[in-house]
Design a protein around this motif. Structure first.
Motif, PDB file in Angstrom:
ATOM      1  N   PRO A  30       0.817  -1.229   0.000  1.00  0.00           N
ATOM      2  CA  PRO A  30       0.000   0.000   0.000  1.00  0.00           C
ATOM      3  C   PRO A  30       0.846   1.272   0.000  1.00  0.00           C
ATOM      4  O   PRO A  30       0.497   2.254  -0.634  1.00  0.00           O
ATOM      5  CB  PRO A  30      -0.834  -0.133   1.280  1.00  0.00           C
ATOM      6  CG  PRO A  30      -0.885  -1.599   1.564  1.00  0.00           C
ATOM      7  CD  PRO A  30       0.435  -2.141   1.089  1.00  0.00           C
ATOM      8  N   ARG A  31       1.942   1.254   0.751  1.00  0.00           N
ATOM      9  CA  ARG A  31       2.860   2.398   0.812  1.00  0.00           C
ATOM     10  C   ARG A  31       4.282   1.876   0.676  1.00  0.00           C
ATOM     11  O   ARG A  31       4.636   0.848   1.263  1.00  0.00           O
ATOM     12  CB  ARG A  31       2.713   3.166   2.132  1.00  0.00           C
ATOM     13  CG  ARG A  31       1.388   3.905   2.288  1.00  0.00           C
ATOM     14  CD  ARG A  31       1.291   4.584   3.641  1.00  0.00           C
ATOM     15  NE  ARG A  31       1.275   3.591   4.714  1.00  0.00           N
ATOM     16  CZ  ARG A  31       0.180   2.978   5.163  1.00  0.00           C
ATOM     17  NH1 ARG A  31      -0.999   3.284   4.645  1.00  0.00           N
ATOM     18  NH2 ARG A  31       0.247   2.106   6.137  1.00  0.00           N
ATOM     19  N   ALA A  32       5.093   2.613  -0.067  1.00  0.00           N
ATOM     20  CA  ALA A  32       6.468   2.167  -0.300  1.00  0.00           C
ATOM     21  C   ALA A  32       7.224   1.997   1.010  1.00  0.00           C
ATOM     22  O   ALA A  32       8.045   1.075   1.153  1.00  0.00           O
ATOM     23  CB  ALA A  32       7.196   3.161  -1.204  1.00  0.00           C
ATOM     24  N   ARG A  33       6.941   2.840   2.013  1.00  0.00           N
ATOM     25  CA  ARG A  33       7.711   2.784   3.249  1.00  0.00           C
ATOM     26  C   ARG A  33       7.480   1.477   4.015  1.00  0.00           C
ATOM     27  O   ARG A  33       8.246   1.176   4.951  1.00  0.00           O
ATOM     28  CB  ARG A  33       7.391   3.984   4.133  1.00  0.00           C
ATOM     29  CG  ARG A  33       6.024   3.977   4.768  1.00  0.00           C
ATOM     30  CD  ARG A  33       5.769   5.261   5.523  1.00  0.00           C
ATOM     31  NE  ARG A  33       4.508   5.257   6.233  1.00  0.00           N
ATOM     32  CZ  ARG A  33       3.750   6.322   6.430  1.00  0.00           C
ATOM     33  NH1 ARG A  33       4.144   7.496   5.941  1.00  0.00           N
ATOM     34  NH2 ARG A  33       2.616   6.255   7.091  1.00  0.00           N
ATOM     35  N   GLU A  34       6.479   0.675   3.650  1.00  0.00           N
ATOM     36  CA  GLU A  34       6.247  -0.585   4.340  1.00  0.00           C
ATOM     37  C   GLU A  34       7.334  -1.616   4.048  1.00  0.00           C
ATOM     38  O   GLU A  34       7.410  -2.648   4.714  1.00  0.00           O
ATOM     39  CB  GLU A  34       4.871  -1.143   3.968  1.00  0.00           C
ATOM     40  CG  GLU A  34       3.732  -0.304   4.514  1.00  0.00           C
ATOM     41  CD  GLU A  34       2.361  -0.878   4.199  1.00  0.00           C
ATOM     42  OE1 GLU A  34       2.290  -2.071   3.835  1.00  0.00           O
ATOM     43  OE2 GLU A  34       1.370  -0.148   4.316  1.00  0.00           O
ATOM     44  N   ILE A  35       8.189  -1.329   3.065  1.00  0.00           N
ATOM     45  CA  ILE A  35       9.289  -2.245   2.771  1.00  0.00           C
ATOM     46  C   ILE A  35      10.475  -2.001   3.691  1.00  0.00           C
ATOM     47  O   ILE A  35      11.372  -2.843   3.815  1.00  0.00           O
ATOM     48  CB  ILE A  35       9.727  -2.116   1.286  1.00  0.00           C
ATOM     49  CG1 ILE A  35      10.398  -3.418   0.812  1.00  0.00           C
ATOM     50  CG2 ILE A  35      10.655  -0.924   1.070  1.00  0.00           C
ATOM     51  CD1 ILE A  35      10.642  -3.473  -0.679  1.00  0.00           C
ATOM     52  N   VAL A  36      10.493  -0.840   4.356  1.00  0.00           N
ATOM     53  CA  VAL A  36      11.608  -0.479   5.228  1.00  0.00           C
ATOM     54  C   VAL A  36      11.762  -1.495   6.350  1.00  0.00           C
ATOM     55  O   VAL A  36      10.792  -1.881   6.999  1.00  0.00           O
ATOM     56  CB  VAL A  36      11.404   0.933   5.814  1.00  0.00           C
ATOM     57  CG1 VAL A  36      12.446   1.227   6.891  1.00  0.00           C
ATOM     58  CG2 VAL A  36      11.477   1.978   4.719  1.00  0.00           C
ATOM     59  N   GLY A  37      12.980  -1.952   6.568  1.00  0.00           N
ATOM     60  CA  GLY A  37      13.272  -2.871   7.656  1.00  0.00           C
ATOM     61  C   GLY A  37      13.155  -4.335   7.294  1.00  0.00           C
ATOM     62  O   GLY A  37      13.568  -5.189   8.086  1.00  0.00           O
ATOM     63  N   LEU A  38      12.621  -4.650   6.102  1.00  0.00           N
ATOM     64  CA  LEU A  38      12.542  -6.060   5.713  1.00  0.00           C
ATOM     65  C   LEU A  38      13.930  -6.623   5.440  1.00  0.00           C
ATOM     66  O   LEU A  38      14.174  -7.811   5.625  1.00  0.00           O
ATOM     67  CB  LEU A  38      11.643  -6.229   4.479  1.00  0.00           C
ATOM     68  CG  LEU A  38      10.173  -5.865   4.676  1.00  0.00           C
ATOM     69  CD1 LEU A  38       9.368  -6.185   3.421  1.00  0.00           C
ATOM     70  CD2 LEU A  38       9.581  -6.602   5.877  1.00  0.00           C
ATOM     71  N   VAL A  39      14.823  -5.771   4.963  1.00  0.00           N
ATOM     72  CA  VAL A  39      16.243  -6.100   4.919  1.00  0.00           C
ATOM     73  C   VAL A  39      16.969  -5.019   5.709  1.00  0.00           C
ATOM     74  O   VAL A  39      16.641  -3.838   5.604  1.00  0.00           O
ATOM     75  CB  VAL A  39      16.762  -6.198   3.462  1.00  0.00           C
ATOM     76  CG1 VAL A  39      16.540  -4.903   2.708  1.00  0.00           C
ATOM     77  CG2 VAL A  39      18.238  -6.558   3.450  1.00  0.00           C
ATOM     78  N   ARG A  40      17.915  -5.431   6.534  1.00  0.00           N
ATOM     79  CA  ARG A  40      18.616  -4.486   7.403  1.00  0.00           C
ATOM     80  C   ARG A  40      20.069  -4.358   6.962  1.00  0.00           C
ATOM     81  O   ARG A  40      20.743  -5.358   6.703  1.00  0.00           O
ATOM     82  CB  ARG A  40      18.573  -4.955   8.862  1.00  0.00           C
ATOM     83  CG  ARG A  40      17.179  -4.927   9.478  1.00  0.00           C
ATOM     84  CD  ARG A  40      17.237  -5.501  10.877  1.00  0.00           C
ATOM     85  NE  ARG A  40      16.047  -5.169  11.661  1.00  0.00           N
ATOM     86  CZ  ARG A  40      15.937  -5.415  12.960  1.00  0.00           C
ATOM     87  NH1 ARG A  40      16.928  -5.981  13.612  1.00  0.00           N
ATOM     88  NH2 ARG A  40      14.834  -5.087  13.606  1.00  0.00           N
ATOM     89  N   THR A  41      20.543  -3.127   6.891  1.00  0.00           N
ATOM     90  CA  THR A  41      21.930  -2.876   6.519  1.00  0.00           C
ATOM     91  C   THR A  41      22.572  -1.928   7.525  1.00  0.00           C
ATOM     92  O   THR A  41      21.898  -1.100   8.130  1.00  0.00           O
ATOM     93  CB  THR A  41      22.030  -2.233   5.118  1.00  0.00           C
ATOM     94  OG1 THR A  41      21.281  -1.005   5.107  1.00  0.00           O
ATOM     95  CG2 THR A  41      21.500  -3.159   4.040  1.00  0.00           C
ATOM     96  N   VAL A  42      23.866  -2.073   7.669  1.00  0.00           N
ATOM     97  CA  VAL A  42      24.688  -1.099   8.392  1.00  0.00           C
ATOM     98  C   VAL A  42      25.815  -0.719   7.453  1.00  0.00           C
ATOM     99  O   VAL A  42      26.570  -1.586   7.004  1.00  0.00           O
ATOM    100  CB  VAL A  42      25.244  -1.662   9.712  1.00  0.00           C
ATOM    101  CG1 VAL A  42      26.216  -0.666  10.358  1.00  0.00           C
ATOM    102  CG2 VAL A  42      24.113  -1.993  10.673  1.00  0.00           C
ATOM    103  N   VAL A  43      25.928   0.583   7.150  1.00  0.00           N
ATOM    104  CA  VAL A  43      26.895   1.069   6.179  1.00  0.00           C
ATOM    105  C   VAL A  43      28.020   1.822   6.874  1.00  0.00           C
ATOM    106  O   VAL A  43      27.778   2.730   7.665  1.00  0.00           O
ATOM    107  CB  VAL A  43      26.230   1.997   5.136  1.00  0.00           C
ATOM    108  CG1 VAL A  43      27.264   2.515   4.137  1.00  0.00           C
ATOM    109  CG2 VAL A  43      25.112   1.270   4.403  1.00  0.00           C
TER     110      VAL A  43
END
Length: 403
Positions: free
Chosen positions: A103-116
């Motif tokens: 429904p909203r693009a931001r719902e994908i946030v956190g499904l993969v986690r990265t540390v840069v």
């Protein structure tokens, strides 16, 4: 968790790219400007819907293209899901999981986690408060994805409220719309306090959790340091109440907004709230004249080496905190070794070598420490070519795999 395959379409310099990946270390070697950082930037974008290099999406779309697509097959607990983001500058981005649109693009946030880790990390120590606020908020959202909505709502309210403050300020100087602007402003005050209190509570809790990890990490990467040398503290834009729950903090924000109403109208900008806060970083420097330890802010007082050690400690602490939540985040080391001396290179490599997936970029192969030997790709002229040797990266998880 690891990315098994990365697909790019019109992202940065790539018209198209297909890159098999796998657990362990993968290094992308290439001269500056060849596109190696673009590959890891795409994976980080899937994690946060933001780039660690630029503030907006427009530079991420290849010149002449209308949109870009980043797609990755992500493996977690033995199951594979395909995450996809369609970047549409000037319009709403779209996100899909296993080809189903969210429904909203931001719902994908956190499904993969990265540390840069990147050369830009030095701004965490030497840069503006906004850099440190962004560091906190990005980590908050990775741990608690619903806070992406709180953060977005707060920023939306802040923009609207600033516009109204400018209108109301002008009204005090002779415009006839003063009463209307002030009446509308009251409603936005309440929204600012509600979202601000929730964001403030989350940040305060995060700093408390992060503090011991930062001390441990600094002791590891800084020569001769002790665990209690490095410290961090949250500096709010208002006096905090004893109760630190969102409701009490919201009430405190609202009270301070009302107290500073005239100042805000005079300046035409919101002066109270999480957008005005800072993360204070400090180092112990031995005993002072009275025998107590002297603590000084890192910004302005720390040496270049101490500043780098503190920046690395913040990233390592983020990684350790995310691991404590139960997920091994993907570690991205973007041209960071060229910025470090030999000792810090070796220390960082030893610390991260055991992560489930480590992605490294470097201008020359000699910059990559021996502890991070693994699969290597050469990046040149828009081509990503795997070098001979090393284990084959996840051959069974292509870009169209399903959960």
């Amino acid at each position: 968790m690891h990315v098994a395959h990365l697909s790019l379409h019109d992202f940065r310099s790539y018209a198209t790219a297909e890159v098999p990946l796998g657990p362990g270390v993968t290094a992308f070697i290439g001269r500056n400007g060849q596109g190696k950082t673009n590959l890891v930037e795409a994976i980080d974008y899937l994690s946060r819907l933001a780039s660690h290099r630029v503030a907006t999406d427009a530079p991420l779309v290849r010149a002449g293209a209308d949109q870009a697509v980043v797609r990755a097959a992500v493996v977690k607990d033995g199951r594979t899901a395909v995450l996809e983001v369609e970047l549409n500058p000037g319009r709403a981005n779209r996100a899909r999981v296993n080809k189903s649109q969210l429904p909203r693009a931001r719902e994908i946030v956190g499904l993969v986690r990265t540390v840069v880790f990147s050369p830009e990390d030095l701004t965490l120590v030497k840069g503006d408060p906004s850099d440190r606020r962004r560091f906190l908020d990005d980590l908050l959202v990775l741990r608690t994805p619903r806070l992406a909505g709180v953060r977005a709502d707060y920023e939306r309210v802040l923009r609207q409220r600033n516009t109204l403050l400018k209108t109301a300020g002008a009204a005090r100087r002779g415009s006839s719309s003063q009463e209307s602007a002030l009446a509308t402003l009251g409603a936005w005050d309440s929204h600012l306090a509600t979202y601000g209190g929730e964001l403030l509570a989350a940040r305060l809790g995060l700093v408390d959790e992060l503090r011991p990890y930062v001390g441990k990490a600094y002791e590891t990467v800084a020569r001769g340091a002790r665990r209690d040398d490095a410290d961090l503290a949250y500096r709010p834009s208002l006096e905090l109440p004893e109760q630190r729950d969102p409701r009490a903090l919201s009430a405190a924000v609202l009270a301070e907004v009302e107290r500073r109403r005239n100042d805000e109208l005079d300046r035409g900008v919101s002066l109270v709230g999480p957008h005005r806060d800072d993360l204070l970083l400090s180092l112990g420097h031995g005993a002072g004249p009275a025998g107590d330890e002297t603590r000084l802010p890192v910004k302005g007082y720390a040496s270049h080496g101490e500043s780098w050690s503190f920046a690395l400690a913040l990233r390592l602490a983020s990684y350790d905190l995310l691991r404590a939540d139960g997920d091994d985040p993907i570690l991205i080391l973007d041209d960071v070794f060229a910025e470090l001396d030999t000792e810090r290179r070796a220390q960082l490599a030893d610390l991260v070598a055991g992560a489930e997936q480590v992605l490294v970029t470097a201008a020359v192969a000699a910059d990559v420490p021996a502890a991070l030997a693994g699969v290597r790709y050469t990046v040149a002229g828009g081509e990503v070519t795997r070098e001979p040797g090393g284990a084959d990266p996840a051959p069974d998880a292509g870009p169209d795999a399903d959960a």
